[in-house]
Design an enzyme around this catalytic site. Structure first.
Site, mmCIF file in Angstrom:
data_model
loop_
_atom_site.group_PDB
_atom_site.id
_atom_site.type_symbol
_atom_site.label_atom_id
_atom_site.label_comp_id
_atom_site.label_asym_id
_atom_site.label_seq_id
_atom_site.Cartn_x
_atom_site.Cartn_y
_atom_site.Cartn_z
ATOM 1 N N CYS A 36 6.523 17.650 -8.944
ATOM 2 C CA CYS A 36 7.354 16.587 -9.496
ATOM 3 C C CYS A 36 8.682 17.164 -9.988
ATOM 4 C CB CYS A 36 6.621 15.897 -10.640
ATOM 5 S SG CYS A 36 7.608 14.657 -11.514
ATOM 6 N N CYS A 58 5.262 10.683 -17.487
ATOM 7 C CA CYS A 58 6.331 11.016 -16.542
ATOM 8 C C CYS A 58 6.920 9.717 -15.975
ATOM 9 C CB CYS A 58 5.787 11.882 -15.411
ATOM 10 S SG CYS A 58 7.041 12.352 -14.186
ATOM 11 N N HIS A 60 0.813 -1.216 0.000
ATOM 12 C CA HIS A 60 0.000 0.000 0.000
ATOM 13 C C HIS A 60 0.846 1.266 0.000
ATOM 14 C CE1 HIS A 60 -3.877 -2.107 1.670
ATOM 15 N NE2 HIS A 60 -3.542 -2.479 0.447
ATOM 16 N N CYS A 112 8.448 16.677 -14.166
ATOM 17 C CA CYS A 112 7.513 17.401 -15.044
ATOM 18 C C CYS A 112 6.911 18.648 -14.393
ATOM 19 C CB CYS A 112 6.395 16.467 -15.497
ATOM 20 S SG CYS A 112 5.289 15.945 -14.162
#
Length: 343
Positions: free
Chosen positions: A200, A165, A152, A203
């Site tokens: 990010c 990406c 998870h 990107c």
């Protein structure tokens, strides 16, 4: 020498009498299960641990279900989705994630005696661990990363959901300090952290925590290692559940496989699970019951070592398990040879 040697020669301090009483209560309540499971663990069979939120309660991390303070009851199903994030990344982070998961007490949490016992089992037996928890406490307890699947996700790691990406599926972002995005003088330590959504590094678009959300699946990112988890499930002979509510996909996979192949299942939890056939329960707090199982394992190893006492039983356990594992393989080869002989 009796079966109760686990508790012999213990130095009882007045300050821990109550704790010892609880230990004895749990031990006597689950004595047959401890004895049976310890012998199975020494048999050379492959063991897979599947851990859930109940394991980490003693480390100060709220469970997801079945408690008044559970994260589950605090709107996690509504907010824990990619859809919510896409609607308003700032709200997702500030209203949901930083209030329920990425908090100072979670980041500072330490493994409890249950985590440490599992780490020892992994070392002694070569077992694998699939955890539903994102708290990284198995790693803090020194479970080797190659023996662990965090199905998870893990807090303090991040992912991108921008198409194309490299952090969308292949890689995980591990070099972001969330506090660097704080606004209005808020901080993690003060418990009031608010941030602008982190971006990010590839990107420059808003990113998500590396956590499996409710509208995502296990194959949505490589970090969740679902193929490795499924291989471990297929290979295992014995399944040991700890602190799970059996409400997620991975536990369903394990149960279906174990039942269809008639493999043994054990459940460590504060209540007895009665709705799953073939599941043996060890009832009590896992920070107590798992160390008790470890003691039972050491005792069984000592018996098989002709009662000789050693400073550390790890090598004895490894030797016994290795020998029995070889015997199991030889027996399987003989059976395969017999079944392949044409009548």
């Amino acid at each position: 020498m009796t079966d109760d040697i686990v508790f012999e020669n213990m130095v009882i301090d007045d300050t821990i009498v109550e704790e010892e009483d609880v230990e004895m209560k749990y031990y006597l309540k689950n004595k047959k299960e401890f004895e049976f499971l310890a012998k199975e663990m020494l048999s050379g069979k492959k063991i897979l641990f599947i851990t859930g939120a109940g394991l980490s309660i003693n480390s100060g991390i709220s469970a997801y279900r079945n408690t008044k303070t559970s994260v589950w009851s605090n709107f996690i199903t509504e907010w824990g989705t990619r859809k919510k994030f896409e609607q308003d990344p700032a709200q997702f982070w500030n209203h949901f994630w930083l209030r329920t998961h990425e908090k100072q007490e979670y980041l500072d949490a330490l493994p409890n005696s249950g985590h440490l016992a599992i780490s020892n089992f992994v070392e002694y037996l070569g077992s694998n661990v699939i955890t539903q928890n994102v708290d990284a406490l198995h790693l803090k307890a020194k479970v080797p990363i190659e023996k662990l699947v965090e199905v998870h996700g893990r807090i303090s790691l991040y992912k991108c959901i921008t198409k194309g990406c490299r952090f969308e599926y292949d890689d995980t972002i591990d070099n972001i300090e969330i506090g660097d995005y704080s606004i209005n003088g808020t901080t993690m330590k003060q418990g009031n952290l608010e941030i602008t959504p982190p971006l990010c590094p590839e990107c420059k678009k808003p990113i998500l925590p590396q956590s499996l959300l409710f509208d995502e699946n296990y194959s949505s990112h490589q970090f969740y290692n679902i193929e490795k988890a499924m291989d471990w499930i297929q290979e295992a002979d014995i399944f040991i559940f700890i602190g799970t509510s059996f409400s997620v996909g991975i536990t369903e996979e394990v149960i279906c496989h174990a039942q269809s192949e008639r493999k043994k299942m054990f459940n460590f939890n504060i209540f007895k699970e009665t709705k799953i056939s073939g599941l043996k329960s060890i009832v009590g707090k896992s920070e107590i019951t798992l160390p008790l199982l470890e003691r039972q394992l050491l005792y069984e190893a000592q018996k098989r070592n002709n009662g000789k006492k050693q400073i550390w039983y790890g090598n004895t356990i490894k030797r016994i398990v290795s020998e029995n594992s070889m015997l199991l393989k030889e027996a399987m080869l003989k059976n395969d040879t017999k079944s392949s002989v044409k009548v």
